[in-house]
Design a protein around this motif. Sequence first.
Motif, mmCIF file in Angstrom:
data_model
loop_
_atom_site.group_PDB
_atom_site.id
_atom_site.type_symbol
_atom_site.label_atom_id
_atom_site.label_comp_id
_atom_site.label_asym_id
_atom_site.label_seq_id
_atom_site.Cartn_x
_atom_site.Cartn_y
_atom_site.Cartn_z
ATOM 1 N N SER A 236 0.476 -1.636 -0.298
ATOM 2 C CA SER A 236 0.033 0.445 -0.001
ATOM 3 C C SER A 236 1.076 1.394 0.146
ATOM 4 O O SER A 236 1.218 2.114 1.011
ATOM 5 C CB SER A 236 -1.333 -0.040 1.452
ATOM 6 O OG SER A 236 -2.175 1.222 1.175
ATOM 7 N N HIS A 237 2.081 1.139 -0.992
ATOM 8 C CA HIS A 237 3.136 2.178 -0.861
ATOM 9 C C HIS A 237 3.921 2.650 0.151
ATOM 10 O O HIS A 237 4.146 3.865 0.165
ATOM 11 C CB HIS A 237 1.905 3.049 -1.374
ATOM 12 C CG HIS A 237 1.074 3.322 -2.368
ATOM 13 N ND1 HIS A 237 1.020 3.178 -4.262
ATOM 14 C CD2 HIS A 237 -0.350 3.619 -2.685
ATOM 15 C CE1 HIS A 237 0.318 3.076 -4.841
ATOM 16 N NE2 HIS A 237 -0.623 3.160 -3.748
ATOM 17 N N ALA A 238 3.517 1.783 1.242
ATOM 18 C CA ALA A 238 4.742 2.156 2.296
ATOM 19 C C ALA A 238 5.737 0.858 1.996
ATOM 20 O O ALA A 238 5.366 0.098 1.821
ATOM 21 C CB ALA A 238 4.180 1.937 3.421
ATOM 22 N N VAL A 239 7.159 1.027 2.395
ATOM 23 C CA VAL A 239 8.068 -0.349 2.874
ATOM 24 C C VAL A 239 8.557 -0.354 4.029
ATOM 25 O O VAL A 239 8.580 0.158 5.243
ATOM 26 C CB VAL A 239 9.168 0.532 1.936
ATOM 27 C CG1 VAL A 239 10.489 -0.213 2.098
ATOM 28 C CG2 VAL A 239 9.028 1.373 0.496
ATOM 29 N N PHE A 240 8.239 -1.886 4.425
ATOM 30 C CA PHE A 240 8.417 -2.686 5.539
ATOM 31 C C PHE A 240 9.793 -2.795 4.980
ATOM 32 O O PHE A 240 10.406 -3.749 4.857
ATOM 33 C CB PHE A 240 7.302 -3.211 6.105
ATOM 34 C CG PHE A 240 6.101 -2.876 6.219
ATOM 35 C CD1 PHE A 240 5.483 -1.819 6.899
ATOM 36 C CD2 PHE A 240 5.116 -2.822 4.600
ATOM 37 C CE1 PHE A 240 3.998 -1.022 7.020
ATOM 38 C CE2 PHE A 240 3.688 -1.774 4.591
ATOM 39 C CZ PHE A 240 3.069 -0.765 5.804
ATOM 40 N N SER A 241 10.140 -3.599 6.415
ATOM 41 C CA SER A 241 11.381 -4.630 6.438
ATOM 42 C C SER A 241 11.125 -5.641 7.685
ATOM 43 O O SER A 241 10.101 -5.500 8.724
ATOM 44 C CB SER A 241 12.835 -3.480 7.516
ATOM 45 O OG SER A 241 13.139 -2.702 6.265
ATOM 46 N N VAL A 242 11.635 -6.756 6.741
ATOM 47 C CA VAL A 242 12.241 -8.206 8.009
ATOM 48 C C VAL A 242 12.830 -8.593 7.571
ATOM 49 O O VAL A 242 13.884 -8.053 6.717
ATOM 50 C CB VAL A 242 10.673 -8.784 7.088
ATOM 51 C CG1 VAL A 242 9.475 -8.084 7.791
ATOM 52 C CG2 VAL A 242 10.758 -8.903 6.038
ATOM 53 N N GLY A 243 13.091 -9.494 8.547
ATOM 54 C CA GLY A 243 14.297 -10.693 8.427
ATOM 55 C C GLY A 243 13.945 -11.628 9.896
ATOM 56 O O GLY A 243 13.401 -11.530 10.963
ATOM 57 N N PRO A 244 15.376 -12.056 9.939
ATOM 58 C CA PRO A 244 16.146 -12.409 11.359
ATOM 59 C C PRO A 244 15.691 -12.045 12.199
ATOM 60 O O PRO A 244 15.130 -12.861 13.298
ATOM 61 C CB PRO A 244 17.400 -13.207 11.211
ATOM 62 C CG PRO A 244 17.411 -12.676 9.486
ATOM 63 C CD PRO A 244 17.199 -11.632 9.255
ATOM 64 N N SER A 245 15.315 -10.981 12.991
ATOM 65 C CA SER A 245 15.004 -10.700 13.802
ATOM 66 C C SER A 245 13.418 -10.892 14.546
ATOM 67 O O SER A 245 13.307 -10.695 15.683
ATOM 68 C CB SER A 245 15.293 -8.544 14.317
ATOM 69 O OG SER A 245 14.797 -8.183 12.913
#
Length: 548
Positions: A236-245
């Motif tokens: 929805s036009h927003a950038v999100f971060s994911v990962g091992p954390s």
Amino acid sequence: MRGSQSNVSHSHGTPGQASWKQDFVAGFLVFLLALPLCLGIAMASGFPPVAGILTAVVGGVLSTWVGSARLTIKGPAAGLIVIALGAVTELGGGDAVLGYRRALATIVVAACLQVLFAVLRAGRLGDLFPSAVVHGMLAAIGVTICARQVHVLLGVSPVARTPLGLLAEVPSSVARLNPEIALIGGLSLLLLFGHAALSQRVAWLKRVPAPLLVLAVAVPLALGFDLEHAHTFTFSHAVFSVGPSHLVNLPSNLLTAITFPDFSTVPSVLGLKYVVMFALVGSVESLLTVKAVDLLAPEQRRSDLDKDLLATGLGNLVAGLLGGLPMISEVVRSSANLGYGARSRLSNFFHGVFLWGFVAFAPGLIHRIPLAALAGMLIFTGVRLASPGELVKAYRIGAEQVLIFCFTLIVTLATDLLVGVASGIVLKAGVHLLNGASPRELFRPDIQEQVGADQVVLRVRSAAVFTNFLTFKKLLNRHALVRLIEVDLTEARLVDHTVMQRLHELEAELSREGRQLRVLGLEQHRGMSSHPLSARKKAPSGNLGLTP
């Protein structure tokens, strides 16, 4: 009655007999329930995830044989999260690792206190705390757990640190939630509440641990979202971060997880505060669980509370020295243990062995568990601790119970557990003074004994309240072989809910032993509500009976 109990006990068997197979199955099913809960409780407490497993292993493999109550499961509990996290945060002064080691030291010293409690036969402490205060404390713990874990479930880091501040920040976290993490957490919650609702109608579903269903959905979702590798995505036009954390971090070797305590801050006022909180709250919560499980068990055999306190203390001593969380007899896992058909203490032992084996030989599988799924499990536990149903129960018993419950809850949220519990107890004592009890009667009941050949009459001529019940019970224990005990409350000006509840429990306990306890003389007392165990106050004149 005695003979029938003996036969039941024999048919159920003891360790080494045929019942070990049922205990093996029950231990395995409890292990499936305990694994994610131990990880979640440890992380919510500011401890490494493996600390929760370590505690459950010690509780199962060691405490089982020291004298633990037969059908209870020992391990870390959600009820101590607030204390453990507070110890790590305050004792560390911003250094999480140092705070963890200093918190371990308070656990070790508190464990020594618990052993001392057991030697001094202080298992009766469980009778001292009023139920409204205990439930208010547990509700505050539940609210705090939910306030902290909802942000983890949404994949957002909150700014606030206090329970009330975290609650106020929930709308902001909802507005900026991480879609992938929130999806995993939301589905986890849906499965947990759905399982709780459907298992009441579908009998076989009760034997399927709800956390296992959560992991069956959450782990594949984590793999699908590739949480093992740090990356960004657009939604929805927003950038999100994911990962091992966003996944559980566990050491590959269990031995490397062993951490030794730092005792440098134990003699300080802050250190001693946490020693007292771990010792008292942990002991009381564990004792209450043992008493509840005894009533739920088919045989309803009475556990030795002092021996169980010794087992808990020694287990905490070992767990604290190795880097684990504090343990208690945990109510959710103990209840599940009964439901899965456990017959002896072996089920607790097997559950500990399974946990040790899984962490030792399959740590990679644990690393794939999303933190949002664990947060969902903890929120589910928190909601049960802070259930509005407890407030309804308090209201049915009497308006003063609601006042004490809410006061304990609010003060605990605004300050800490020790202040909250102490405030609730002081308020209840104040209510008794307003209802006619004198300051002297709060601690020294006026009881007259009349001893016969096979009968004892105890006439209470003052207030019978929670603060003097231990003296009352000591008199009852003097006559452990008498077949009939009568408690005459005709002249008692006040009988509080705690005493009514304890006398009701003793009546059932003596009945199982083939003895009898009669409570007499309440005809001229007015009940605070129509509940059979509500507090009673002596009417000025006439026979008022109970309020309708």
